[in-house]
Design a protein around this motif. Structure first.
Motif, PDB file in Angstrom:
ATOM      1  N   SER A   1      -9.403  -1.887   8.630  1.00 22.15           N
ATOM      2  CA  SER A   1     -10.359  -1.547   9.357  1.00 22.15           C
ATOM      3  C   SER A   1     -10.076  -1.005  10.882  1.00 22.15           C
ATOM      4  O   SER A   1      -8.532  -0.918  11.859  1.00 22.15           O
TER       5      SER A   1
ATOM      6  N   ARG B   1      -2.871  -3.844   1.045  1.00 24.36           N
ATOM      7  CA  ARG B   1      -3.792  -3.620   1.283  1.00 24.36           C
ATOM      8  C   ARG B   1      -4.666  -2.234   0.342  1.00 24.36           C
ATOM      9  O   ARG B   1      -4.040  -1.922  -0.482  1.00 24.36           O
TER      10      ARG B   1
ATOM     11  N   ARG C   1     -11.979  -0.039   3.029  1.00 18.25           N
ATOM     12  CA  ARG C   1     -11.478  -1.005   3.067  1.00 18.25           C
ATOM     13  C   ARG C   1     -12.097  -1.637   1.716  1.00 18.25           C
ATOM     14  O   ARG C   1     -11.551  -2.960   1.094  1.00 18.25           O
TER      15      ARG C   1
END
Lengths: 471, 471
Positions: A351, A446, A470
């Motif tokens: 983020s 991620r 995300r």
């Protein structure tokens, strides 16, 4: 505008009309009022009321207080963002992938460069002016929202097609002192409040009291001492974090002990640097933005506390930015990797939680760029194989200091023996990575498949990374 | 120039090489060192030594000290001149018709406008810097040739392709205070002397003691009082002549008597204006250039004594020059005609003896532009049917004050009854012309057939007159 008539307009709406602001235009803002800023929200509300759409916002930084911008992004009043930093709801909104056009992340120096080069053309610059007169002289030191120099706004005012000053402290003509002069301002609007002083000076401005933080600061100060740079003429910059301020305090002791007078301190200026100026430990301060009230008062009263524009501060294409003359810069990090690359733009989960500001500029300019960081955060290790987002290239970082010890960039092997001779705990960056991973579990890998929500420009305008959503 | 290395070069020749100066280029100079300036002569000698030819000189003013320029004009090192004022040998040379290309006479504000607009492009600007550091920070207040603010040079430094600072007082980095910052300076050259302080501050800086001059000053001060402008917030500018300073002295008495606090005084600043600032008769001074040492010291010490650039001072196309906010400007004249046109460029015989400087700028901007002049000079009447050269259009002149009385421009009939009520000796401009001609014989008619040696640009760049050679 060759007559001497007042430039005061009754409200922001009339200023938008006078500037002929239209859909698709680019408008700019500066962030000296930080999380207390009330100007951006007022201007966008007025633009929305007038049915203007598809604006580009060039804001030197965005804070949680700018949450209303999310609604303007949703509704299409604002379509694009350029900024050097964002946190809060806008950052969350962008991270979620909800904005069609990626945000362009610049550095403070890169923003000045882009504006001066005509690469980033501003139709209307809005200057939040703590004090103004009716003919457009502005300063940052008088009035209820006094914030110090207006270094970022100077560049916007010099290059924007139209410039509107928004103030809550309209003074008798002519204002004195003046930070931005009447020859750069088209219109002046008086509003009830340009910002909340509590939010303006909201950064961490006290030294850390955390033992780990103090250990890091102590090692960093020994790194500076051992580097050989701490001598007469020494120049120094640090951020406003608790560790950075603790470093300054350690330096103060060393400089007083050895009767060293530095040439200048620069920044983002805190009371700690002001204290060093007043003790004669620096001959002068160059200030692009104040971080606390003591710095504001010092800039108001002390001629040795000088303003600098964003271009003078950090523009890589001007004839010599102040960052080029920095001996030592103390920087923070969200993540550091084995190539000494630093991320201060995104968090462990990818983020957006910040941006370069002057991070990449000062790292590139300074002789010794020190990153201070704990090995871990609540979310996991901070020394990683690879940063999640490249804010500042490792080739511009000289030393990483953690609570366990310091890692020296292999390209600065000249520093190694100085540090070892001084008894500094030197480790390799791989050892720090291993220690960090021993302390905390690595977060899950991620997502690398999200849409691109941000593009990172290095200070020269080249793209050095992208940020993905995300999802 | 993105590193932090010293910008100091060993001499002017090496600076010319570093700037790649070549034949046909345009180089600029400023005149804060006035008749003491040693920089222009040194630079041109170096250019001549290097075989450079056909240069254009953009000098904000030229003085008798610049006599060596004549030889460079003769030899072809210099081919063209832009300036706002010239006196001495260069003016004589130009008047004689010996220069093939006419000199372009600008106003101080028009020069700033032309540079900012890109109309007058400067390849290399030379800044005579009373103090400098190795990275190009400059000020006008330290060193043996301290002269005050560097207001004219600011515009050149911001817009020239290359900027060379020439100093005789190289100081430890960083300089403090700073008038022109390092981000605008490419190279620094240290020389033995940039100028002779005796010549720098050579203007008339004492009030006139001549009875006629005092009479004119007294009437001018009554004109100002009767105009209704002399109240709180009053703004004022005057030149450095003895009559102008006497006007300021009369005003000082009136302002102290009536406890009036003016907003600002501007100029070309003399000790007389500084005295009024220190007595609280003005809240601030805006200073583009100091005329005496007291003004230099005041600028150094008093934050209310502020610098202004030539653009802020007088540029008609900026967003609001200081001249636009002037209530009263007191001007001199070489000749005035029946349309209130003023000549400060040529003398009675048509020879060049000056130029506008800020004359036309301040006349256009101020609410009340007062020309003070004697009816006659040694060479004949000064109030004529038609001026020999149009420096400042009569439509921007409100009142002409002579020792016999004041003539009001017919377009300012609103002033007439104020003046009559105040008992001021009001006469028509024709009556003043007749009185002047009764006192002195008119000179022989001037030659109107000479070649064009000068072109006068009004502040907006339009050509308003030409000067012909005397032959």
């Amino acid at each position: 505008m060759t007559d001497g008539k007042s430039k005061v307009l009754p409200n922001i709406e009339s200023a938008l009309e006078a500037c002929e602001l239209k859909s698709g235009d680019t408008i700019s803002f500066h962030h000296h009022l930080r999380n207390g800023d009330a100007v951006l929200n007022q201007v966008l509300a007025a633009a929305a009321n007038k049915g203007i759409r598809n604006l580009t916002i060039a804001a030197s930084s965005l804070f949680p207080v700018h949450a209303p911008l999310v609604e303007h992004l949703r509704s299409g009043v604002v379509a694009r963002i350029y900024t050097a930093y964002m946190s809060g709801s806008v950052a969350d909104f962008v991270s979620s992938g909800a904005l069609a056009t990626p945000v362009v992340f610049q550095t403070h120096g890169g923003r000045a460069r882009a504006i001066e080069a005509g690469e980033l053309q501003i139709d209307v610059a809005f200057v939040a002016a703590p004090a103004a007169d009716e003919y457009g002289n502005l300063n940052g030191v008088d009035g209820p929202a006094a914030c110090g120099p207006l270094g970022y706004a100077v560049v916007d005012a010099q290059h924007a097609h139209r410039v509107v000053a928004v103030t809550d402290h309209l003074q008798q003509y002519p204002l004195c002192p003046i930070d931005i002069h009447q020859d750069h301002v088209d219109f002046v609007v008086s509003v009830n409040s340009i910002g909340d002083p509590a939010g303006i000076l909201s950064g961490t401005t006290k030294p850390t009291s955390d033992p780990l933080g103090l250990k890091i600061a102590e090692i960093a100060s020994r790194v500076i001492e051992a580097s050989g740079l701490l001598k007469d003429g020494f120049s120094f910059q640090t951020g406003a974090g608790g560790v950075s301020i603790a470093v300054a305090q350690y330096l103060k002791v060393l400089m007083e002990r050895d009767r060293i007078q530095g040439g200048f301190a620069a920044g983002g200026v805190t009371g700690e640097l002001v204290d060093m100026l007043e003790r004669g430990l620096f001959r002068t301060i160059f200030d692009v933005q104040c971080f606390d009230l003591r710095a504001v008062a010092s800039y108001r009263a002390n001629r040795r506390h000088q303003a600098m524009s964003a271009s003078l501060y950090a523009n890589p294409h001007c004839r010599g930015a102040m960052v080029n003359r920095l001996d030592v810069m103390v920087l923070g990090a969200s993540e550091v990797d084995l190539d000494f690359n630093v991320n201060v733009t995104t968090g462990a989960d990818g983020s957006i939680l910040g941006g370069s500001g002057g991070h990449a500029d000062t790292a590139a300019g300074s002789k010794l760029a020190i990153v201070t960081t704990r090995l871990t955060s609540k979310l996991g290790p901070k020394i990683l194989d690879e940063v999640g987002c490249l804010t500042t290239p490792g080739e511009t970082i000289d030393v990483v200091v953690t609570e366990l010890g310091a890692a020296v960039n292999p390209c600065r092997s000249d520093l190694l023996q100085h540090f070892q001779r001084a008894g500094i705990e030197v480790m390799s960056i791989n050892e720090l990575r291993d220690a960090a991973h021993a302390l905390a579990a690595a977060p899950p890998p991620r997502n690398r498949d999200g849409c691109i929500v941000g593009v990172l420009e290095y200070r020269d305008g080249s793209v050095i990374d992208v940020i993905r959503s995300r999802l």
